[in-house]
Design a protein around this motif. Structure first.
Motif, mmCIF file in Angstrom:
data_model
loop_
_atom_site.group_PDB
_atom_site.id
_atom_site.type_symbol
_atom_site.label_atom_id
_atom_site.label_comp_id
_atom_site.label_asym_id
_atom_site.label_seq_id
_atom_site.Cartn_x
_atom_site.Cartn_y
_atom_site.Cartn_z
ATOM 1 N N THR A 1 -28.876 28.760 -0.589
ATOM 2 C CA THR A 1 -28.144 27.514 -0.712
ATOM 3 C C THR A 1 -26.761 27.643 -0.075
ATOM 4 N N ARG A 2 -26.173 26.515 0.200
ATOM 5 C CA ARG A 2 -24.859 26.468 0.829
ATOM 6 C C ARG A 2 -23.792 27.029 -0.117
ATOM 7 N N TRP B 1 -15.234 31.681 -2.349
ATOM 8 C CA TRP B 1 -16.283 30.672 -2.421
ATOM 9 C C TRP B 1 -17.173 30.955 -3.625
ATOM 10 N N SER C 1 -23.936 31.728 -3.478
ATOM 11 C CA SER C 1 -25.162 31.013 -3.120
ATOM 12 C C SER C 1 -26.326 31.561 -3.939
ATOM 13 N N TYR D 1 -22.795 37.597 3.284
ATOM 14 C CA TYR D 1 -22.151 36.342 3.667
ATOM 15 C C TYR D 1 -21.486 36.533 5.027
ATOM 16 N N THR E 1 -15.434 28.813 7.832
ATOM 17 C CA THR E 1 -16.597 28.447 7.029
ATOM 18 C C THR E 1 -17.353 29.716 6.652
ATOM 19 N N ARG F 1 -21.361 31.265 5.479
ATOM 20 C CA ARG F 1 -22.798 31.051 5.380
ATOM 21 C C ARG F 1 -23.443 32.250 4.702
ATOM 22 N N SER G 1 -27.961 30.104 5.368
ATOM 23 C CA SER G 1 -27.690 28.863 4.643
ATOM 24 C C SER G 1 -26.906 27.897 5.524
ATOM 25 N N PRO G 2 -26.816 26.634 5.122
ATOM 26 C CA PRO G 2 -25.860 25.737 5.781
ATOM 27 C C PRO G 2 -24.446 26.256 5.573
ATOM 28 N N ALA G 3 -23.544 25.860 6.450
ATOM 29 C CA ALA G 3 -22.154 26.310 6.340
ATOM 30 C C ALA G 3 -21.459 25.642 5.166
ATOM 31 N N SER G 4 -20.535 26.385 4.566
ATOM 32 C CA SER G 4 -19.704 25.820 3.506
ATOM 33 C C SER G 4 -18.815 24.724 4.078
#
Length: 318
Positions: A124-125, A143, A146, A155, A188, A190, A199-202
């Motif tokens: 997950t993001r 962050w 995920s 990460y 960002t 990931r 994952s999608p980027a934060s």
């Protein structure tokens, strides 16, 4: 220049050392310090190192085999096409502009995780991405973790659209160094799993580094203390400090005594995680006053800010 090993420190004593641009012609660069290696996935390892001043590039080795080259501006590289569940040993060598290779760094080991069959589900993001500037040359990022149907292995940290760093899957914070003072950046994060699913980027974290006189403030050693003591008729200054909290490893310090560079200290083993200390000889005269401070060489190869300056008098513990 002489090198003396004292209690884990390699003391570099400069006797008329040449300044920048002098005395180094024809000499190969030194070995990179602070080399680390962490698995990025089941088939990749993220290798990092501290910059070597005046290096023209770097070579990364897996065992005795050169596996990649990196430009002078790089402090990291992803080594790919590795085997799952395997331990690897990496070293780094610096190369100057004339092609001369320096010695190998200390070894860094990493073990890739086991492969996961038919895993096509990305983590997950990362959420809650935030950060703050640490002086003019570094930022601190954090962050929320995920989740993944198997495991988050690492990460990846991006500056703009370029990957600049990687940390282990158990970490949710890091410090990025080697930045420019007074500059706006966008970062960002990931998440990556063992099968290299990303994952999608934060959400982007936009930060501006400090400029002007305070630009390097966050890179100074803290809690700096200095006292004097007498042993066998001679006087010594005992120093203690907390290393600056930076991404990468601080392995070198410069001590300034009475406004002049006195010695450079290179940590000869694993650098201390908490308070560091060092003691050095200042003569046999009682009642002599001295001013002392020190600074760290940052992972990007530049010098950080000086610590607070302390005044001491031989024969006194104040």
């Amino acid at each position: 220049m002489r090198r003396v090993v004292l209690c884990g420190w390699v003391l570099v004593v400069c006797c008329g050392c040449a300044g920048p641009g002098g005395g180094d012609e024809g000499r190969a660069p030194g070995a990179p310090t602070g080399v680390t290696a962490r698995a990025g996935s089941a088939t990749s390892v993220h290798v990092m190192w501290n910059a070597v001043p005046a290096a023209g590039g770097y070579e990364v080795y897996r065992g005795s085999t050169k596996v990649a080259e990196a430009p002078a501006s790089a402090r990291m590289l992803d080594v790919t096409r590795l085997a799952p569940a395997t331990t690897y040993v990496f070293t780094v060598r610096a190369r100057d502009g004339e092609g001369r290779l320096g010695p190998r760094s200390r070894e860094a080991r990493a073990t890739t995780p086991a492969a996961v069959a038919a895993d096509r589900t990305a983590p997950t993001r990362p959420g809650g991405a935030t950060g703050r500037a640490v002086g003019g040359r570094a930022v601190q990022l954090s962050w929320s973790a995920s989740t993944d149907d198997r495991e988050v292995v690492s990460y990846d940290v991006y500056q703009g659209g370029v990957k600049i760093h990687g940390v282990g899957g158990e970490q949710t914070a890091t410090v990025v160094t080697g930045l420019r003072p007074g500059t706006r950046y966008s970062f960002t994060v990931r998440a990556r799993d063992a099968a290299d699913n990303l994952s999608p980027a934060s959400a982007p974290v936009r930060l501006t580094t400090a400029s002007g006189a305070g630009a390097a403030g966050g890179t100074a050693p803290t809690g700096f203390r200095a006292t004097t003591r007498q042993a066998d008729g001679a006087y010594y200054i005992d120093l203690a400090w907390v290393p600056p909290r930076l991404d990468g490893v601080v392995t070198e310090y410069q001590i300034q005594l009475d406004g002049q560079p006195a010695t450079s200290l290179v940590w000869g083993g694993a650098p201390p995680r908490g308070e560091a200390s060092y003691s050095f000889y200042v003569g046999r005269e009682a009642g002599a006053g001295h001013r002392v401070r020190l600074r760290a060489r940052l992972p990007d190869g530049t010098w950080g800010a000086y610590s607070a300056e302390r005044a001491v008098t031989t024969g006194s513990r104040r």
